[in-house]
Design a protein around this motif. Structure first.
Motif, PDB file in Angstrom:
ATOM      1  N   LEU A  77       0.875  -1.008   0.046  1.00  0.00           N
ATOM      2  CA  LEU A  77       0.027   0.010  -0.058  1.00  0.00           C
ATOM      3  C   LEU A  77       0.799   1.073   0.031  1.00  0.00           C
ATOM      4  CD1 LEU A  77      -2.838   1.532   0.295  1.00  0.00           C
ATOM      5  CD2 LEU A  77      -2.318   1.102   2.699  1.00  0.00           C
ATOM      6  N   TRP A  78       1.883   1.497   0.733  1.00  0.00           N
ATOM      7  CA  TRP A  78       2.783   2.496   1.081  1.00  0.00           C
ATOM      8  C   TRP A  78       3.576   2.485  -0.387  1.00  0.00           C
ATOM      9  CZ3 TRP A  78       4.290   5.116   5.551  1.00  0.00           C
ATOM     10  CH2 TRP A  78       5.258   6.118   5.204  1.00  0.00           C
ATOM     11  N   LEU A  79       3.946   1.710  -0.874  1.00  0.00           N
ATOM     12  CA  LEU A  79       4.718   1.789  -2.265  1.00  0.00           C
ATOM     13  C   LEU A  79       3.663   2.571  -3.327  1.00  0.00           C
ATOM     14  CD1 LEU A  79       6.891  -1.151  -2.280  1.00  0.00           C
ATOM     15  CD2 LEU A  79       7.754   1.372  -1.743  1.00  0.00           C
ATOM     16  N   GLU A  80       2.320   2.139  -3.358  1.00  0.00           N
ATOM     17  CA  GLU A  80       1.490   2.470  -4.164  1.00  0.00           C
ATOM     18  C   GLU A  80       1.220   3.912  -4.046  1.00  0.00           C
ATOM     19  OE1 GLU A  80      -2.959   1.678  -5.985  1.00  0.00           O
ATOM     20  OE2 GLU A  80      -1.866  -0.016  -5.152  1.00  0.00           O
ATOM     21  N   ILE A  81       1.041   4.621  -2.797  1.00  0.00           N
ATOM     22  CA  ILE A  81       0.282   5.747  -2.699  1.00  0.00           C
ATOM     23  C   ILE A  81       1.786   6.568  -2.305  1.00  0.00           C
ATOM     24  CG2 ILE A  81      -1.591   5.028  -1.556  1.00  0.00           C
ATOM     25  CD1 ILE A  81      -0.370   5.498   1.172  1.00  0.00           C
ATOM     26  N   GLU A  82       2.817   6.391  -2.460  1.00  0.00           N
ATOM     27  CA  GLU A  82       3.943   7.222  -2.050  1.00  0.00           C
ATOM     28  C   GLU A  82       4.469   8.604  -2.855  1.00  0.00           C
ATOM     29  OE1 GLU A  82       7.598   5.631  -1.400  1.00  0.00           O
ATOM     30  OE2 GLU A  82       7.788   4.400  -2.992  1.00  0.00           O
ATOM     31  N   ASN A  83       3.941   8.319  -4.158  1.00  0.00           N
ATOM     32  CA  ASN A  83       3.996   9.497  -5.044  1.00  0.00           C
ATOM     33  C   ASN A  83       3.215  10.465  -5.040  1.00  0.00           C
ATOM     34  OD1 ASN A  83       6.585   8.407  -6.161  1.00  0.00           O
ATOM     35  ND2 ASN A  83       5.443   6.998  -7.737  1.00  0.00           N
ATOM     36  N   ALA A  84       1.768  10.178  -4.493  1.00  0.00           N
ATOM     37  CA  ALA A  84       0.770  11.195  -4.603  1.00  0.00           C
ATOM     38  C   ALA A  84       0.480  11.650  -3.145  1.00  0.00           C
ATOM     39  CB  ALA A  84      -0.428  10.311  -5.305  1.00  0.00           C
ATOM     40  N   TYR A  85       0.821  10.568  -2.036  1.00  0.00           N
ATOM     41  CA  TYR A  85       0.468  11.101  -0.751  1.00  0.00           C
ATOM     42  C   TYR A  85       1.812  11.018   0.194  1.00  0.00           C
ATOM     43  CZ  TYR A  85      -4.356   9.592  -1.978  1.00  0.00           C
ATOM     44  OH  TYR A  85      -5.718   9.612  -2.630  1.00  0.00           O
ATOM     45  N   GLU A  86       1.644  11.674   1.140  1.00  0.00           N
ATOM     46  CA  GLU A  86       2.563  11.516   2.344  1.00  0.00           C
ATOM     47  C   GLU A  86       2.216  11.198   3.574  1.00  0.00           C
ATOM     48  OE1 GLU A  86       4.772  15.152   3.053  1.00  0.00           O
ATOM     49  OE2 GLU A  86       2.887  16.346   2.576  1.00  0.00           O
ATOM     50  N   CYS A  87       3.045  10.347   4.379  1.00  0.00           N
ATOM     51  CA  CYS A  87       2.692  10.124   5.805  1.00  0.00           C
ATOM     52  C   CYS A  87       3.218  11.379   6.698  1.00  0.00           C
ATOM     53  CB  CYS A  87       3.306   8.785   6.279  1.00  0.00           C
ATOM     54  SG  CYS A  87       3.221   8.265   7.788  1.00  0.00           S
ATOM     55  N   LYS A  88       2.322  11.781   7.644  1.00  0.00           N
ATOM     56  CA  LYS A  88       2.687  12.853   8.358  1.00  0.00           C
ATOM     57  C   LYS A  88       3.413  12.197   9.762  1.00  0.00           C
ATOM     58  CE  LYS A  88       0.596  16.244   6.305  1.00  0.00           C
ATOM     59  NZ  LYS A  88       1.580  17.166   5.975  1.00  0.00           N
ATOM     60  N   ASN A  89       3.417  11.329   9.882  1.00  0.00           N
ATOM     61  CA  ASN A  89       4.139  10.576  11.172  1.00  0.00           C
ATOM     62  C   ASN A  89       5.469  10.523  10.792  1.00  0.00           C
ATOM     63  OD1 ASN A  89       1.316   9.380  11.072  1.00  0.00           O
ATOM     64  ND2 ASN A  89       1.558   9.259  12.983  1.00  0.00           N
ATOM     65  N   THR A  90       5.987  10.082   9.688  1.00  0.00           N
ATOM     66  CA  THR A  90       7.201   9.471   9.423  1.00  0.00           C
ATOM     67  C   THR A  90       7.448   9.158   7.927  1.00  0.00           C
ATOM     68  OG1 THR A  90       8.974   7.744  10.073  1.00  0.00           O
ATOM     69  CG2 THR A  90       6.822   7.079   9.848  1.00  0.00           C
ATOM     70  N   GLU A  91       8.473   9.234   7.695  1.00  0.00           N
ATOM     71  CA  GLU A  91       8.907   9.172   6.161  1.00  0.00           C
ATOM     72  C   GLU A  91       9.360   7.443   5.913  1.00  0.00           C
ATOM     73  OE1 GLU A  91      11.869  11.591   4.766  1.00  0.00           O
ATOM     74  OE2 GLU A  91      10.653  13.417   5.069  1.00  0.00           O
ATOM     75  N   ASP A  92       9.444   6.717   6.992  1.00  0.00           N
ATOM     76  CA  ASP A  92       9.701   5.459   6.895  1.00  0.00           C
ATOM     77  C   ASP A  92       8.974   4.409   7.132  1.00  0.00           C
ATOM     78  OD1 ASP A  92      11.290   2.967   7.196  1.00  0.00           O
ATOM     79  OD2 ASP A  92      11.814   3.447   9.314  1.00  0.00           O
ATOM     80  N   PRO A  93       8.366   3.555   6.161  1.00  0.00           N
ATOM     81  CA  PRO A  93       7.206   2.319   6.322  1.00  0.00           C
ATOM     82  C   PRO A  93       7.426   1.463   7.323  1.00  0.00           C
ATOM     83  CG  PRO A  93       8.518   1.982   4.251  1.00  0.00           C
ATOM     84  CD  PRO A  93       8.949   3.334   4.946  1.00  0.00           C
TER      85      PRO A  93
END
Length: 146
Positions: A77-93
């Motif tokens: 899921l992370w790899l699919e969304i990482e170009n359009a979305y960002e995690c506010k908690n951390t950059e590390d999955p």
């Protein structure tokens, strides 16, 4: 259709809504489509529900309860969304999964170009969550499922 008019139909395990889509609706449809594509069972709850049913407000947070998933499924899921979305908690999955999701803290995700709404994802942690996820209703909004 009148812009303020909503037609609601209840059919078996479905809620069918015919209404003019809000910005929140469009963004939730997009993100929930990604979850469904990745075979992640989810349920939307909290402040977005009144908006879905016609409240004219917007919400800065869209709360999503998901099934307990493996790290591999989360990483996909992370790899699919990482170009359009960002995690506010951390950059590390790995950190997002282990420090947040698995410890029953929300993982906060937002579309890079908008920042709002923020999708607040959490996994089930008790019987009430399990019940909510098990008996969720399918929402059909226009031609799309939520």
């Amino acid at each position: 259709m009148n812009q303020n008019k909503i037609i609601i139909e209840f059919k078996d395990n479905e809620i069918i809504l015919d209404k003019k889509l809000s910005i929140n609706d469009e963004q939730v449809l997009d993100f929930s489509g990604i979850l469904a594509k990745n075979n992640i069972r989810y349920v939307l709850f909290s402040r977005y529900i009144p908006i879905l049913f016609g409240n004219n407000e917007t919400s800065e947070n869209i709360d999503i309860l998901i099934q307990n998933i493996s790290f591999e499924k989360f990483l996909k899921l992370w790899l699919e969304i990482e170009n359009a979305y960002e995690c506010k908690n951390t950059e590390d999955p790995i950190d997002a999964y282990n420090a947040y999701l698995k410890n029953h803290h929300v993982v906060r995700i937002a579309k890079k170009e908008y920042q709002i709404p923020e999708f607040r994802i959490k996994i089930i942690k008790n019987e009430m969550d399990r019940f909510t996820l098990k008996y969720r209703k399918k929402v059909i909004l226009g031609e799309r499922n939520m």
